[in-house]
Design a protein around this motif. Sequence first.
Motif, mmCIF file in Angstrom:
data_model
loop_
_atom_site.group_PDB
_atom_site.id
_atom_site.type_symbol
_atom_site.label_atom_id
_atom_site.label_comp_id
_atom_site.label_asym_id
_atom_site.label_seq_id
_atom_site.Cartn_x
_atom_site.Cartn_y
_atom_site.Cartn_z
ATOM 1 N N TYR A 190 4.501 -2.437 -0.782
ATOM 2 C CA TYR A 190 3.114 -2.512 -1.212
ATOM 3 C C TYR A 190 2.359 -1.246 -0.806
ATOM 4 O O TYR A 190 2.709 -0.575 0.164
ATOM 5 C CB TYR A 190 2.424 -3.733 -0.614
ATOM 6 N N LYS A 191 1.292 -0.943 -1.525
ATOM 7 C CA LYS A 191 0.471 0.233 -1.234
ATOM 8 C C LYS A 191 -0.511 -0.022 -0.096
ATOM 9 O O LYS A 191 -1.093 0.910 0.460
ATOM 10 C CB LYS A 191 -0.318 0.644 -2.481
ATOM 11 N N GLY A 192 -0.702 -1.247 0.252
ATOM 12 C CA GLY A 192 -1.652 -1.668 1.275
ATOM 13 C C GLY A 192 -2.120 -3.071 0.948
ATOM 14 O O GLY A 192 -1.607 -3.718 0.016
ATOM 15 N N SER A 193 -3.083 -3.583 1.698
ATOM 16 C CA SER A 193 -3.562 -4.946 1.460
ATOM 17 C C SER A 193 -4.927 -5.127 2.101
ATOM 18 O O SER A 193 -5.383 -4.282 2.888
ATOM 19 C CB SER A 193 -2.591 -5.974 2.033
ATOM 20 N N TRP A 194 -5.570 -6.239 1.755
ATOM 21 C CA TRP A 194 -6.720 -6.671 2.534
ATOM 22 C C TRP A 194 -6.433 -8.049 3.094
ATOM 23 O O TRP A 194 -5.619 -8.804 2.550
ATOM 24 C CB TRP A 194 -8.023 -6.622 1.741
ATOM 25 N N ALA A 212 -0.214 0.680 3.951
ATOM 26 C CA ALA A 212 1.097 0.233 3.496
ATOM 27 C C ALA A 212 1.984 -0.138 4.684
ATOM 28 O O ALA A 212 2.684 -1.164 4.669
ATOM 29 C CB ALA A 212 1.757 1.328 2.658
ATOM 30 N N GLU A 213 1.963 0.689 5.733
ATOM 31 C CA GLU A 213 2.789 0.426 6.909
ATOM 32 C C GLU A 213 2.331 -0.840 7.632
ATOM 33 O O GLU A 213 3.157 -1.663 8.046
ATOM 34 C CB GLU A 213 2.731 1.624 7.867
ATOM 35 N N GLN A 214 1.021 -1.010 7.786
ATOM 36 C CA GLN A 214 0.503 -2.209 8.438
ATOM 37 C C GLN A 214 0.809 -3.461 7.629
ATOM 38 O O GLN A 214 1.134 -4.509 8.188
ATOM 39 C CB GLN A 214 -1.006 -2.071 8.634
ATOM 40 N N THR A 215 0.730 -3.346 6.304
ATOM 41 C CA THR A 215 1.034 -4.488 5.436
ATOM 42 C C THR A 215 2.475 -4.925 5.596
ATOM 43 O O THR A 215 2.770 -6.126 5.727
ATOM 44 C CB THR A 215 0.733 -4.133 3.967
ATOM 45 N N ALA A 216 3.403 -3.967 5.605
ATOM 46 C CA ALA A 216 4.824 -4.292 5.786
ATOM 47 C C ALA A 216 5.059 -4.936 7.144
ATOM 48 O O ALA A 216 5.824 -5.901 7.272
ATOM 49 C CB ALA A 216 5.665 -3.030 5.634
ATOM 50 N N GLU A 217 4.376 -4.425 8.175
ATOM 51 C CA GLU A 217 4.553 -4.967 9.519
ATOM 52 C C GLU A 217 4.007 -6.385 9.633
ATOM 53 O O GLU A 217 4.634 -7.270 10.225
ATOM 54 C CB GLU A 217 3.848 -4.063 10.533
ATOM 55 N N HIS A 218 2.848 -6.636 9.045
ATOM 56 C CA HIS A 218 2.194 -7.940 9.178
ATOM 57 C C HIS A 218 2.825 -9.005 8.284
ATOM 58 O O HIS A 218 2.889 -10.177 8.678
ATOM 59 C CB HIS A 218 0.711 -7.820 8.835
ATOM 60 N N THR A 219 3.251 -8.618 7.085
ATOM 61 C CA THR A 219 3.734 -9.609 6.111
ATOM 62 C C THR A 219 5.247 -9.694 6.029
ATOM 63 O O THR A 219 5.777 -10.686 5.512
ATOM 64 C CB THR A 219 3.203 -9.288 4.701
ATOM 65 N N GLY A 220 5.932 -8.644 6.481
ATOM 66 C CA GLY A 220 7.375 -8.598 6.342
ATOM 67 C C GLY A 220 7.846 -8.172 4.976
ATOM 68 O O GLY A 220 9.050 -8.148 4.709
#
Length: 396
Positions: free
Chosen positions: A138-142, A126-134
Motif C-alpha cells: 500500500y502507498k499509505g493509510s489513514w 507505506a512503511e507504517q501501514t505495512a507494520e501496523h496491518t501486516g
Amino acid sequence: MIGAGIMGTATAQALAAAGVDVALVEADRIGSGASSTPGGFVVPHFSVGSPAAVIDRIGEVGERLVQATGASAGHLFDKVRRLGIDCDARQGGWYQPAHSARAMAGIEQVAAQWQDRGFPVSLLSAEQTAEHTGVQGYKGSWFAPSGGTIHPLTYCRGLADAAVAAGARLFEQSPVRSMTPQGGRHLLNFATGALSAERVVVCTNGLSAALVPAMTRSIIPLSVWQCATAPIPADERRHLFQNGEALSDTREHLFTYRFDRDGRLITGALDAFGVSPRRQSDNMACRLRKMLRLKHLPLMTHRWIGTSSVSAPRYPATLFSRDGVLSATACNARGIALSTVVGDALASHLLTGETPPIPLLEAGDTRTAGLQRRLRRFYPHMGPILDWIDTRRAPA
C-alpha cells in the motif's frame, strides 16, 4: 417499531429506557435481515465520499451527519459497554489503506478533513501501514482509533434483550400485512390480529414495500458474500492484527480483513453475475493468502450471503410520511455503526422533537436507484479493471 435489526432494536432500547411504551415487531427473527450477515466491521466513515463532499452536497444537515458519522463507532462501543452486551466487541481501530498514488492523495484529504472536525485520526506512511496491518504494497493509510470489530448478530440480540429488559414488548415472526390510520393513531394488521400505535417507526431498510414504497424504491439491494476461515494458528498470524483491528482498502474491488476472538479470518466480496458460491469462496481464500502472506491456503469453514441495503446517494436517509410514519435507512456498507447512531437519533427525535442529523429522502434518489439496481451484479467484474487503471494515473 417495525424491524428488529440493529437500527430497530437500538431505537426500541433507547425509547424503552426513557419510559416509552414500545412494541418491537419483526417479520422473522431478531436480526434476520442485513443485521445478521455483515462481516462485523465497525467503521466511523462514509462508504463513498469525504466529509467535505457530503457537506457540499446537502448543506447544514451534512455537517451534523458528518459529526454523527465520525462519532458513530465510539458511540456504538460506549453503548455496548454501558449495556453489558457480550458480542466480541473490540475497539482496536480501523485502517483504510491506499492502493494507488491517486488514492493516497484522496485519503490524505479525508484524514485532514476528519482532523479539522476534531477527530483524532492519523495518517500513516507505506512503511507504517505495512507494520501496523501486516499487508505490504500500500502507498499509505489513514487510521481511525475509534473503529473496530463486533459480532453483529449477538450485538443485535443484545440490543433487543436490553429493550425488553427496559419494558419493550417483542413480537417475532409477525409480518405486518398493512398499516392504516385510525383516529389519530395507526393500526398495524397481522395475520393473527392487530396492534394500535400512536407513532410508527419503520426500520426495515426498504424491505417493506407495502408500508413505505418510496423508501423501498430508493434502495439498491447489494448481495454480499462473507466468509470465515478455520482458526489460523497464532504463529502464522503474528504479523497480522492482534487486538480487534479492521481494514477496508480503497480498491473498487474492495479488500477487507479482520480476525474474531477465535482467530478466524473474516472477509467478503460482492456477489457477481456468473460467479458460483464455491468459486467466490475459493477466490476469497486465495486473496487472503496472497494479501496477508499466509503460509497455507486458509480453509473456509463458513460462507454466507447477505443483502446490504444501499441508498442511491450512499448516506443515510429518512422519510416522514404525511400521516406521521417515520422511516429510515442507514446501511451503505457501514450499517453497524451508522444504524446504531441513527437508531438513537430517531429515538431522540420522538422524545424531544430534535431533528435527526440525517437528510430527507429526495425524489431523484428513486430514479438513480433504479439504474443502479439493474447494474449491481455486473459492476463487481469491472472492479479489478478500474483498480488497474487507477494505479496508472497520476494523483489528482
